[in-house]
Design a protein around this motif. Structure first.
Motif, PDB file in Angstrom:
ATOM      1  N   GLN A  31      -1.506  -7.254  -9.459  1.00 19.48           N
ATOM      2  CA  GLN A  31      -2.782  -6.544  -9.434  1.00 19.48           C
ATOM      3  C   GLN A  31      -2.482  -5.124  -8.993  1.00 19.48           C
ATOM      4  O   GLN A  31      -1.808  -4.919  -7.978  1.00 19.48           O
ATOM      5  CB  GLN A  31      -3.766  -7.207  -8.463  1.00 19.48           C
ATOM      6  N   HIS A  32      -2.998  -4.154  -9.740  1.00 20.07           N
ATOM      7  CA  HIS A  32      -2.605  -2.758  -9.524  1.00 20.07           C
ATOM      8  C   HIS A  32      -3.857  -1.901  -9.387  1.00 20.07           C
ATOM      9  O   HIS A  32      -4.619  -1.742 -10.344  1.00 20.07           O
ATOM     10  CB  HIS A  32      -1.760  -2.285 -10.715  1.00 20.07           C
ATOM     11  N   TYR A  33      -4.074  -1.358  -8.172  1.00 22.24           N
ATOM     12  CA  TYR A  33      -5.255  -0.533  -7.904  1.00 22.24           C
ATOM     13  C   TYR A  33      -4.828   0.895  -7.581  1.00 22.24           C
ATOM     14  O   TYR A  33      -3.977   1.117  -6.712  1.00 22.24           O
ATOM     15  CB  TYR A  33      -6.048  -1.091  -6.719  1.00 22.24           C
ATOM     16  N   VAL A  34      -5.420   1.862  -8.293  1.00 23.52           N
ATOM     17  CA  VAL A  34      -5.236   3.283  -8.003  1.00 23.52           C
ATOM     18  C   VAL A  34      -6.606   3.844  -7.657  1.00 23.52           C
ATOM     19  O   VAL A  34      -7.549   3.725  -8.445  1.00 23.52           O
ATOM     20  CB  VAL A  34      -4.625   4.040  -9.202  1.00 23.52           C
ATOM     21  N   TYR A  35      -6.721   4.459  -6.473  1.00 24.02           N
ATOM     22  CA  TYR A  35      -8.008   4.932  -5.972  1.00 24.02           C
ATOM     23  C   TYR A  35      -8.137   6.439  -6.192  1.00 24.02           C
ATOM     24  O   TYR A  35      -7.409   7.219  -5.558  1.00 24.02           O
ATOM     25  CB  TYR A  35      -8.143   4.589  -4.485  1.00 24.02           C
ATOM     26  N   PRO A  36      -9.044   6.867  -7.066  1.00 22.30           N
ATOM     27  CA  PRO A  36      -9.187   8.295  -7.373  1.00 22.30           C
ATOM     28  C   PRO A  36      -9.465   9.117  -6.117  1.00 22.30           C
ATOM     29  O   PRO A  36     -10.305   8.752  -5.290  1.00 22.30           O
ATOM     30  CB  PRO A  36     -10.383   8.342  -8.333  1.00 22.30           C
ATOM     31  N   GLY A  37      -8.725  10.206  -5.969  1.00 20.18           N
ATOM     32  CA  GLY A  37      -8.965  11.148  -4.885  1.00 20.18           C
ATOM     33  C   GLY A  37      -8.548  10.685  -3.510  1.00 20.18           C
ATOM     34  O   GLY A  37      -8.744  11.414  -2.531  1.00 20.18           O
ATOM     35  N   ALA A  84      -0.176  12.418  -1.128  1.00 21.35           N
ATOM     36  CA  ALA A  84       0.756  13.544  -1.043  1.00 21.35           C
ATOM     37  C   ALA A  84       2.118  13.117  -0.501  1.00 21.35           C
ATOM     38  O   ALA A  84       3.029  13.947  -0.415  1.00 21.35           O
ATOM     39  CB  ALA A  84       0.168  14.634  -0.154  1.00 21.35           C
ATOM     40  N   GLU A  85       2.277  11.857  -0.138  1.00 24.13           N
ATOM     41  CA  GLU A  85       3.514  11.378   0.464  1.00 24.13           C
ATOM     42  C   GLU A  85       4.378  10.583  -0.509  1.00 24.13           C
ATOM     43  O   GLU A  85       5.596  10.725  -0.526  1.00 24.13           O
ATOM     44  CB  GLU A  85       3.196  10.502   1.686  1.00 24.13           C
ATOM     45  N   VAL A  86       3.741   9.740  -1.308  1.00 26.27           N
ATOM     46  CA  VAL A  86       4.465   8.875  -2.240  1.00 26.27           C
ATOM     47  C   VAL A  86       3.898   9.084  -3.645  1.00 26.27           C
ATOM     48  O   VAL A  86       2.679   9.028  -3.834  1.00 26.27           O
ATOM     49  CB  VAL A  86       4.322   7.385  -1.841  1.00 26.27           C
ATOM     50  N   PRO A  87       4.742   9.324  -4.642  1.00 20.88           N
ATOM     51  CA  PRO A  87       4.257   9.521  -6.008  1.00 20.88           C
ATOM     52  C   PRO A  87       3.556   8.282  -6.563  1.00 20.88           C
ATOM     53  O   PRO A  87       4.064   7.164  -6.428  1.00 20.88           O
ATOM     54  CB  PRO A  87       5.526   9.825  -6.802  1.00 20.88           C
ATOM     55  N   VAL A  88       2.418   8.485  -7.185  1.00 16.04           N
ATOM     56  CA  VAL A  88       1.710   7.384  -7.835  1.00 16.04           C
ATOM     57  C   VAL A  88       2.592   6.755  -8.919  1.00 16.04           C
ATOM     58  O   VAL A  88       2.492   5.563  -9.208  1.00 16.04           O
ATOM     59  CB  VAL A  88       0.376   7.882  -8.425  1.00 16.04           C
ATOM     60  N   ALA A  89       3.490   7.551  -9.481  1.00 18.38           N
ATOM     61  CA  ALA A  89       4.388   7.059 -10.534  1.00 18.38           C
ATOM     62  C   ALA A  89       5.235   5.886 -10.049  1.00 18.38           C
ATOM     63  O   ALA A  89       5.612   5.016 -10.851  1.00 18.38           O
ATOM     64  CB  ALA A  89       5.295   8.182 -11.026  1.00 18.38           C
ATOM     65  N   PHE A  90       5.535   5.838  -8.752  1.00 22.52           N
ATOM     66  CA  PHE A  90       6.303   4.707  -8.230  1.00 22.52           C
ATOM     67  C   PHE A  90       5.548   3.398  -8.459  1.00 22.52           C
ATOM     68  O   PHE A  90       6.115   2.397  -8.897  1.00 22.52           O
ATOM     69  CB  PHE A  90       6.564   4.873  -6.731  1.00 22.52           C
ATOM     70  N   TRP A 101       0.853  -1.187   0.000  1.00 26.16           N
ATOM     71  CA  TRP A 101       0.000   0.000   0.000  1.00 26.16           C
ATOM     72  C   TRP A 101       0.893   1.243   0.000  1.00 26.16           C
ATOM     73  O   TRP A 101       1.743   1.410   0.883  1.00 26.16           O
ATOM     74  CB  TRP A 101      -0.870   0.032   1.251  1.00 26.16           C
ATOM     75  N   ALA A 102       0.674   2.112  -0.987  1.00 25.11           N
ATOM     76  CA  ALA A 102       1.378   3.403  -1.046  1.00 25.11           C
ATOM     77  C   ALA A 102       2.862   3.224  -0.784  1.00 25.11           C
ATOM     78  O   ALA A 102       3.472   3.931   0.020  1.00 25.11           O
ATOM     79  CB  ALA A 102       0.762   4.380  -0.042  1.00 25.11           C
ATOM     80  N   GLY A 103       3.462   2.273  -1.477  1.00 26.63           N
ATOM     81  CA  GLY A 103       4.831   1.886  -1.170  1.00 26.63           C
ATOM     82  C   GLY A 103       5.887   2.747  -1.836  1.00 26.63           C
ATOM     83  O   GLY A 103       5.707   3.254  -2.938  1.00 26.63           O
ATOM     84  N   GLN A 143       0.390  -7.457  -5.142  1.00 27.05           N
ATOM     85  CA  GLN A 143      -0.802  -6.619  -5.289  1.00 27.05           C
ATOM     86  C   GLN A 143      -0.453  -5.216  -4.805  1.00 27.05           C
ATOM     87  O   GLN A 143       0.103  -5.048  -3.716  1.00 27.05           O
ATOM     88  CB  GLN A 143      -1.959  -7.191  -4.469  1.00 27.05           C
ATOM     89  N   LEU A 144      -0.780  -4.208  -5.615  1.00 27.22           N
ATOM     90  CA  LEU A 144      -0.432  -2.824  -5.319  1.00 27.22           C
ATOM     91  C   LEU A 144      -1.686  -1.982  -5.117  1.00 27.22           C
ATOM     92  O   LEU A 144      -2.655  -2.109  -5.873  1.00 27.22           O
ATOM     93  CB  LEU A 144       0.387  -2.220  -6.466  1.00 27.22           C
ATOM     94  N   HIS A 145      -1.646  -1.086  -4.108  1.00 25.99           N
ATOM     95  CA  HIS A 145      -2.736  -0.149  -3.837  1.00 25.99           C
ATOM     96  C   HIS A 145      -2.134   1.230  -3.582  1.00 25.99           C
ATOM     97  O   HIS A 145      -1.172   1.354  -2.805  1.00 25.99           O
ATOM     98  CB  HIS A 145      -3.513  -0.550  -2.574  1.00 25.99           C
ATOM     99  N   ILE A 146      -2.704   2.264  -4.182  1.00 27.94           N
ATOM    100  CA  ILE A 146      -2.258   3.625  -3.894  1.00 27.94           C
ATOM    101  C   ILE A 146      -3.374   4.604  -4.216  1.00 27.94           C
ATOM    102  O   ILE A 146      -4.185   4.364  -5.125  1.00 27.94           O
ATOM    103  CB  ILE A 146      -0.971   3.990  -4.670  1.00 27.94           C
ATOM    104  N   GLY A 147      -3.446   5.685  -3.459  1.00 26.11           N
ATOM    105  CA  GLY A 147      -4.417   6.742  -3.722  1.00 26.11           C
ATOM    106  C   GLY A 147      -3.879   7.722  -4.755  1.00 26.11           C
ATOM    107  O   GLY A 147      -2.707   8.107  -4.694  1.00 26.11           O
ATOM    108  N   ALA A 148      -4.724   8.134  -5.686  1.00 23.76           N
ATOM    109  CA  ALA A 148      -4.288   9.048  -6.731  1.00 23.76           C
ATOM    110  C   ALA A 148      -3.913  10.413  -6.174  1.00 23.76           C
ATOM    111  O   ALA A 148      -3.169  11.167  -6.811  1.00 23.76           O
ATOM    112  CB  ALA A 148      -5.384   9.201  -7.787  1.00 23.76           C
ATOM    113  N   ALA A 149      -4.418  10.753  -4.980  1.00 24.53           N
ATOM    114  CA  ALA A 149      -4.104  12.036  -4.353  1.00 24.53           C
ATOM    115  C   ALA A 149      -3.089  11.868  -3.217  1.00 24.53           C
ATOM    116  O   ALA A 149      -3.006  12.733  -2.338  1.00 24.53           O
ATOM    117  CB  ALA A 149      -5.382  12.690  -3.833  1.00 24.53           C
TER     118      ALA A 149
END
Length: 325
Positions: free
Chosen positions: A295-301, A273-279, A201-203, A265-271
């Motif tokens: 499995q790659h999940y990006v959560y809008p906002g 502010a700590e870790v770039p979604v690009a990672f 999560w947000a790694g 499995q990857l999870h990250i929030g699109a907003a």
């Protein structure tokens, strides 16, 4: 709750004058080359039997205990959960739980991440959340994960210690990591193929070029300059990633993804502010190119802790581990 993740390193405790002198001497011996995946693989991680320090109030269907284990001669504390009742044949599946950055001097074994760990414990997994060296009551100094190998060593010894528990199925162990813990999870998985699945999560899962050049978080003024200098010392000795890519790639788990022993499995929030979604985007692409399942999940906002989608992310994470472990 908001957990910060920083691209630098912290010292865990206020130190006396003699301890400061000893610390300075230890820092002088720190070498980023010790972080190489090859060196990590060459080390022994014997761990130890998990020693019960304190029994806590039980969860809904699992016990909770503060335990300790050994890592390079240091006593490291951890929070252990075990499902109630007799274990199934072969033992319970288990998850090594790698927390993100929390100021080491305010960290407490039983605080933070309770809801996260509870979700996996309720689902029938043994979980072990290591405090890492210098955190809370754990011995040693908290020098961070990115330029010294200590936290990686603590995670690997946590893995070995968990395998020694007769209630655990040593062939059914995964890892979960948040933020800095995601960095540690990915490293552990390429060091030891016995880790059968990983959820991040947000790694902090960019390579060193991304970490140094595409991560703009500023360290707080409270971090001792001698600790901040670890990155500067590494660059002074080995050059920047663009000048010496072979060296920095030898430190990065991203260069060894073909050696993974299981899916991610990857999870990250699109907003976030700590870790770039690009990672996460880059890692997902690298995993696919390496022929690995992801499995790659990006959560809008959503934010660094997936606050808006916490239930969904936990459900997906639990289901992933159930399928793979």
């Amino acid at each position: 709750m908001k957990f910060h993740v920083l691209p630098f390193v912290l010292l865990g405790h206020l130190l006396s004058a003699p301890a400061l002198a000893q610390s300075a001497a230890a820092l002088a011996r720190v070498d980023a080359a010790d972080l190489s995946i090859a060196k990590a693989r060459s080390r022994a991680y014997p761990g130890s039997a998990l020693k019960v320090v304190r029994t806590l109030n039980a969860g809904v269907n699992y016990s909770r205990q503060v335990v300790s284990y050994q890592s390079e001669g240091l006593t490291i504390y951890a929070l252990l959960t075990v499902p109630a009742g007799p274990p199934p044949k072969g033992g319970w599946p288990a998850i090594v739980f790698n927390h993100g950055y929390i100021p080491p001097n305010v960290y407490r074994t039983t605080e933070r991440y309770a809801a996260y760990q509870d979700a996996f414990a309720r689902a029938g997994f043994v979980t072990l959340k290591s405090d890492y060296r210098g955190h809370g009551s754990s011995e040693g100094e908290a020098l961070g994960a990115y330029y010294t190998p200590g936290y990686t060593t603590d995670v690997m010894n946590a893995l070995s210690s968990l395998k020694k528990d007769p209630r655990v199925n040593a062939a059914r162990i995964g890892m979960w990591g948040h933020s800095m813990g995601g960095f540690l999870t990915l490293r552990a998985m390429v060091i030891d193929r016995s880790v059968k699945a990983g959820v991040i999560w947000a790694g902090v899962v960019g390579n060193y070029d991304q970490m140094m050049n595409s991560w703009n978080n500023r360290p707080p003024a409270t971090i001792p300059q001698r600790v901040l200098n670890l990155r500067k010392q590494a660059v002074a000795k080995y050059g920047t990633p663009d000048k010496n890519p072979a060296f920095w790639n030898s430190l990065s788990a991203n260069s060894f993804l073909k050696d993974l022993g299981g899916p991610v499995q990857l999870h990250i929030g699109a907003a976030d502010a700590e870790v770039p979604v690009a990672f996460h985007n880059s890692l997902a692409q690298q995993l696919r190119r390496a022929g690995k399942s992801v499995q790659h999940y990006v959560y809008p906002g959503d934010d660094h802790n997936l606050s808006r989608n916490l239930g969904v992310a936990l459900q997906r994470s639990v289901a992933f581990f159930r399928d793979r472990l």
